[in-house]
Scaffold this motif. Structure first.
Motif: not given
Ligand code: PMP
Ligand code: GLN
Length: 380
Positions: A28-47
């Motif tokens: 399990l990778n709790l080392s490097q600081g990054f989320p392991n979940f997706k960002s908001d679909q609304t934001l992905i749609d806006l991009v």
């Protein structure tokens, strides 16, 4: 070919090393600081919409204007202060590029830059590359309080810049209003530039308030404030951030920025500009991460690890001195290989000779991952 390295003491970043070790050992990778979940679909749609509607060529050098206006509005709303979108804001390739370019713009050979250790890893090498000298103020676990008298003694006629970071990676602590006032008093009347790394400004817990450098007029007049959309909107891989500063400082920054990257990814900027119209998108972040912090800590409260809950960031330090006297790098590797959980040893952020037996765990993870992590840690 025989070149003398400009960074002879720098190896591969611990974030790369630990993430690779985690992958290799299926940990399990709790080392490097990054989320392991997706960002908001609304934001992905806006991009995606931005790409489909033509935002695919160079952005203006300082960044997409709608995004700069959205940033101005955010500062007004949150901190009741103004940065002019035309002159005082530049959008960058993550906070890392902002920090590098700020240092590159101002630090000359033999200039001194004061940093507080443990410190995020990109400050020191950037100072060194420009011939500057890093002057360290050592902070000590578990509270990492600054001795401002010591800072005062370390300020000399060569001090060009001070770098602060609140909320603080890796310790999860924050600067209080009193800290900022003391810093403001210390710097009054000097020419010292303040680089205020505020990438975790929206991740702050237990009703504490973020003490941005822009809230203190004399600090604001000498500061670059650095922010990261990757941290705020769960997409560290987009590498988008920004910095703000008074016009005369920003004018100098832009001279370097234009030859450093010129401008950064355009459709992502347009998508973020639209997304920032809804303030709840960043206002809800503290509550979101506080719930994760509490879930994680509650699950490991009976383990042999000791902790003081993080006040901000998405990192939690765990003290393992009840478990082993092994040094933190060896213990982090041991946990990854034998127990299948990866973390970051605190000593890589320069804890000096203070080997406090602390590992940093990133809790920007799904509840499922946090539960699995706790199950492992409870057995160690
Ligand atoms: N400063 C701090 C304190 C950080 O923790 C990070 C990354 N986690 C950065 C700067 C760099 O941010 P970015 O990924 O936007 O370059
Ligand atoms: N900022 C992230 C951390 O502290 C890592 C970023 C990187 O990998 N350079 O874990």
């Amino acid at each position: 070919m025989n070149h003398k390295s400009k960074l002879p003491n720098v190896g591969t970043s611990i974030f790369t090393v630990m993430s690779a070790l985690a992958n290799e050992h299926n940990a399990l990778n709790l080392s490097q600081g990054f989320p392991n979940f997706k960002s908001d679909q609304t934001l992905i749609d806006l991009v995606t919409n931005a790409m489909n509607s033509g935002y695919n060529q160079y952005a203006p050098m300082a960044g997409n204007l709608e995004l700069r206006v959205a940033i101005t509005n955010k500062f007004e709303k949150l901190y009741n202060t103004t940065y002019h979108p035309d002159y005082e804001i530049t959008v960058t390739a993550g906070a890392t590029q902002a920090i590098f370019t700020i240092i590159s713009t101002f630090v000359k050979p033999n200039d001194e830059v004061i940093i507080f250790n443990p410190a995020y890893d990109c400050y020191g090498p950037a100072i060194e590359l420009h011939g500057g000298k890093t002057i360290s103020v050592q902070l000590e676990a578990p509270f990492y309080k600054v001795d401002w008298e010591e800072v005062s003694q370390k300020i000399t006629s060569k001090t060009k810049m001070i770098i602060i970071n609140t909320p603080h990676n890796p310790s999860g602590t924050i600067f209080s209003k009193d800290d900022m006032l003391k810093l403001e008093t210390l710097l009054k009347g000097t020419n010292i530039i303040l680089l205020s790394d505020e990438v975790y400004e929206h991740i702050i817990f237990d009703t504490e308030k973020h003490q941005s450098a822009c809230l203190f007029p004399d600090l604001k007049s000498r500061s670059f404030i650095v922010a990261s959309f990757g941290k705020t909107f769960h997409n560290t891989g987009w590498k988008l951030g920004y910095c703000c500063a008074p016009k005369e400082l920003m004018d100098e920054f832009k001279k370097v920025h234009q030859f450093n990257v010129f401008c950064v990814n355009h459709p992502t900027q347009k998508g973020l500009a639209d997304y920032l119209q809804e303030a709840n998108h960043y206002l809800e972040l503290s509550e979101f991460y506080q719930r994760k912090r509490d879930l994680f800590l509650n699950l490991i409260k009976d383990s042999r690890f000791k902790f003081i809950p993080a006040q901000g960031t998405y990192f939690q330090g765990l003290d393992y001195s009840n478990i082993t006297m092994e040094n933190d790098v060896d213990f982090a590797k041991h946990l990854t290989i034998e127990h299948k959980i990866a973390s970051i040893p605190l000593s890589i952020f320069n804890t000096g000779n203070l080997d406090k037996k602390i590992l940093r765990f990133c809790f920007a993870k799904t509840d499922e991952t946090l539960k699995a992590a706790a199950e492992i840690l409870n057995k160690v």
